[in-house]
Design a protein around this motif. Structure first.
Motif, PDB file in Angstrom:
ATOM      1  N   GLN A 173       0.825  -1.208   0.000  1.00  0.00           N
ATOM      2  CA  GLN A 173       0.000   0.000   0.000  1.00  0.00           C
ATOM      3  C   GLN A 173       0.861   1.261   0.000  1.00  0.00           C
ATOM      4  O   GLN A 173       0.578   2.227  -0.715  1.00  0.00           O
ATOM      5  N   LYS A 174       1.939   1.262   0.770  1.00  0.00           N
ATOM      6  CA  LYS A 174       2.839   2.430   0.788  1.00  0.00           C
ATOM      7  C   LYS A 174       3.495   2.626  -0.574  1.00  0.00           C
ATOM      8  O   LYS A 174       3.662   3.753  -1.031  1.00  0.00           O
ATOM      9  N   TYR A 175       3.869   1.532  -1.222  1.00  0.00           N
ATOM     10  CA  TYR A 175       4.465   1.619  -2.559  1.00  0.00           C
ATOM     11  C   TYR A 175       3.476   2.266  -3.526  1.00  0.00           C
ATOM     12  O   TYR A 175       3.834   3.158  -4.296  1.00  0.00           O
ATOM     13  N   ILE A 176       2.223   1.836  -3.469  1.00  0.00           N
ATOM     14  CA  ILE A 176       1.186   2.414  -4.327  1.00  0.00           C
ATOM     15  C   ILE A 176       1.027   3.903  -4.025  1.00  0.00           C
ATOM     16  O   ILE A 176       0.952   4.728  -4.946  1.00  0.00           O
ATOM     17  N   GLU A 177       0.999   4.255  -2.763  1.00  0.00           N
ATOM     18  CA  GLU A 177       0.861   5.661  -2.376  1.00  0.00           C
ATOM     19  C   GLU A 177       2.018   6.513  -2.910  1.00  0.00           C
ATOM     20  O   GLU A 177       1.803   7.633  -3.372  1.00  0.00           O
ATOM     21  N   HIS A 178       3.234   5.982  -2.850  1.00  0.00           N
ATOM     22  CA  HIS A 178       4.380   6.711  -3.410  1.00  0.00           C
ATOM     23  C   HIS A 178       4.171   6.964  -4.902  1.00  0.00           C
ATOM     24  O   HIS A 178       4.528   8.017  -5.413  1.00  0.00           O
ATOM     25  N   HIS A 179       3.597   6.006  -5.586  1.00  0.00           N
ATOM     26  CA  HIS A 179       3.400   6.151  -7.031  1.00  0.00           C
ATOM     27  C   HIS A 179       2.183   6.998  -7.383  1.00  0.00           C
ATOM     28  O   HIS A 179       2.001   7.360  -8.550  1.00  0.00           O
ATOM     29  N   GLN A 180       1.402   7.348  -6.405  1.00  0.00           N
ATOM     30  CA  GLN A 180       0.327   8.318  -6.614  1.00  0.00           C
ATOM     31  C   GLN A 180       0.833   9.743  -6.409  1.00  0.00           C
ATOM     32  O   GLN A 180       0.138  10.699  -6.726  1.00  0.00           O
ATOM     33  N   ASN A 181       2.051   9.856  -5.874  1.00  0.00           N
ATOM     34  CA  ASN A 181       2.673  11.156  -5.608  1.00  0.00           C
ATOM     35  C   ASN A 181       4.166  11.109  -5.938  1.00  0.00           C
ATOM     36  O   ASN A 181       5.009  11.370  -5.078  1.00  0.00           O
TER      37      ASN A 181
ATOM     38  N   GLN B  79      18.673   8.512  -7.182  1.00  0.00           N
ATOM     39  CA  GLN B  79      19.267   7.517  -6.292  1.00  0.00           C
ATOM     40  C   GLN B  79      18.514   7.451  -4.966  1.00  0.00           C
ATOM     41  O   GLN B  79      18.294   6.361  -4.426  1.00  0.00           O
ATOM     42  N   GLU B  80      18.079   8.607  -4.461  1.00  0.00           N
ATOM     43  CA  GLU B  80      17.287   8.633  -3.231  1.00  0.00           C
ATOM     44  C   GLU B  80      15.953   7.899  -3.431  1.00  0.00           C
ATOM     45  O   GLU B  80      15.523   7.110  -2.585  1.00  0.00           O
ATOM     46  N   TRP B  81      15.298   8.163  -4.566  1.00  0.00           N
ATOM     47  CA  TRP B  81      14.034   7.485  -4.887  1.00  0.00           C
ATOM     48  C   TRP B  81      14.246   5.977  -5.003  1.00  0.00           C
ATOM     49  O   TRP B  81      13.466   5.183  -4.456  1.00  0.00           O
ATOM     50  N   GLU B  82      15.286   5.573  -5.713  1.00  0.00           N
ATOM     51  CA  GLU B  82      15.553   4.144  -5.901  1.00  0.00           C
ATOM     52  C   GLU B  82      15.837   3.444  -4.578  1.00  0.00           C
ATOM     53  O   GLU B  82      15.396   2.316  -4.362  1.00  0.00           O
ATOM     54  N   THR B  83      16.546   4.117  -3.686  1.00  0.00           N
ATOM     55  CA  THR B  83      16.817   3.548  -2.364  1.00  0.00           C
ATOM     56  C   THR B  83      15.518   3.378  -1.590  1.00  0.00           C
ATOM     57  O   THR B  83      15.288   2.342  -0.954  1.00  0.00           O
ATOM     58  N   LEU B  84      14.644   4.389  -1.664  1.00  0.00           N
ATOM     59  CA  LEU B  84      13.346   4.297  -1.004  1.00  0.00           C
ATOM     60  C   LEU B  84      12.520   3.157  -1.596  1.00  0.00           C
ATOM     61  O   LEU B  84      11.951   2.340  -0.868  1.00  0.00           O
ATOM     62  N   MET B  85      12.440   3.074  -2.922  1.00  0.00           N
ATOM     63  CA  MET B  85      11.641   2.029  -3.572  1.00  0.00           C
ATOM     64  C   MET B  85      12.185   0.640  -3.262  1.00  0.00           C
ATOM     65  O   MET B  85      11.428  -0.331  -3.168  1.00  0.00           O
TER      66      MET B  85
ATOM     67  N   LYS C  72      11.122  -6.501  -4.353  1.00  0.00           N
ATOM     68  CA  LYS C  72      11.808  -7.792  -4.203  1.00  0.00           C
ATOM     69  C   LYS C  72      12.162  -8.265  -5.614  1.00  0.00           C
ATOM     70  O   LYS C  72      11.287  -8.413  -6.468  1.00  0.00           O
ATOM     71  N   ARG C  73      13.405  -8.503  -5.845  1.00  0.00           N
ATOM     72  CA  ARG C  73      13.837  -8.937  -7.170  1.00  0.00           C
ATOM     73  C   ARG C  73      13.264 -10.312  -7.510  1.00  0.00           C
ATOM     74  O   ARG C  73      13.069 -11.147  -6.627  1.00  0.00           O
ATOM     75  N   LEU C  74      13.023 -10.511  -8.786  1.00  0.00           N
ATOM     76  CA  LEU C  74      12.595 -11.832  -9.237  1.00  0.00           C
ATOM     77  C   LEU C  74      13.722 -12.820  -8.962  1.00  0.00           C
ATOM     78  O   LEU C  74      14.901 -12.450  -8.981  1.00  0.00           O
TER      79      LEU C  74
END
Length: 117
Positions: free
Chosen positions: A18-26, A78-84, A89-91
């Motif tokens: 849910q938090k991941y989805i919320e980040h992608h809404q903003n 890089q900050e965004w990628e670290t947060l994401m 989880k990698r395949l």
């Protein structure tokens, strides 16, 4: 125009998903700019359970290596990628430094119809 499709998993935790989805809404403005600056025309991410699917449409001038280099040199990306990465989880078959895995197109209705009719 080029089209790329990718897959990635999320950690199987409803709260994190849910938090991941919320980040992608903003999405941060700097991230949106880095995407459009790279000749990416449209990007869509779809979600089911803990699986993500991304479609990326680009100009013919898009170069994934140029985008990767720009991302490595952009502190906000890089900050965004670290947060994401806290949600992703990698395949199982992904390389250690690989998150989004390119998918291979196996069917196209338009191509099938043009071969049939």
């Amino acid at each position: 125009m080029q089209r790329f499709c990718f897959a990635l998993d999320l950690k199987n935790d409803p709260g994190l998903i849910q938090k991941y989805i919320e980040h992608h809404q903003n999405v941060w403005p700097e991230i949106l700019k880095s995407i459009s600056d790279a000749e990416i025309i449209d990007m869509q991410i779809y979600h089911v359970a803990d699986r993500l699917f991304m479609i990326m449409e680009t100009t013919d001038d898009y170069d994934p290596e140029v985008k990767a280099e720009a991302d490595r040199n952009n502190p906000k990306v890089q900050e965004w990628e670290t947060l994401m990465d806290t949600y992703q989880k990698r395949l199982p078959f992904a390389a250690e430094d690989q998150k989004w895995i390119p998918m291979e197109k196996i069917f196209s209705l338009k191509e099938a119809e043009s071969e049939t009719f």
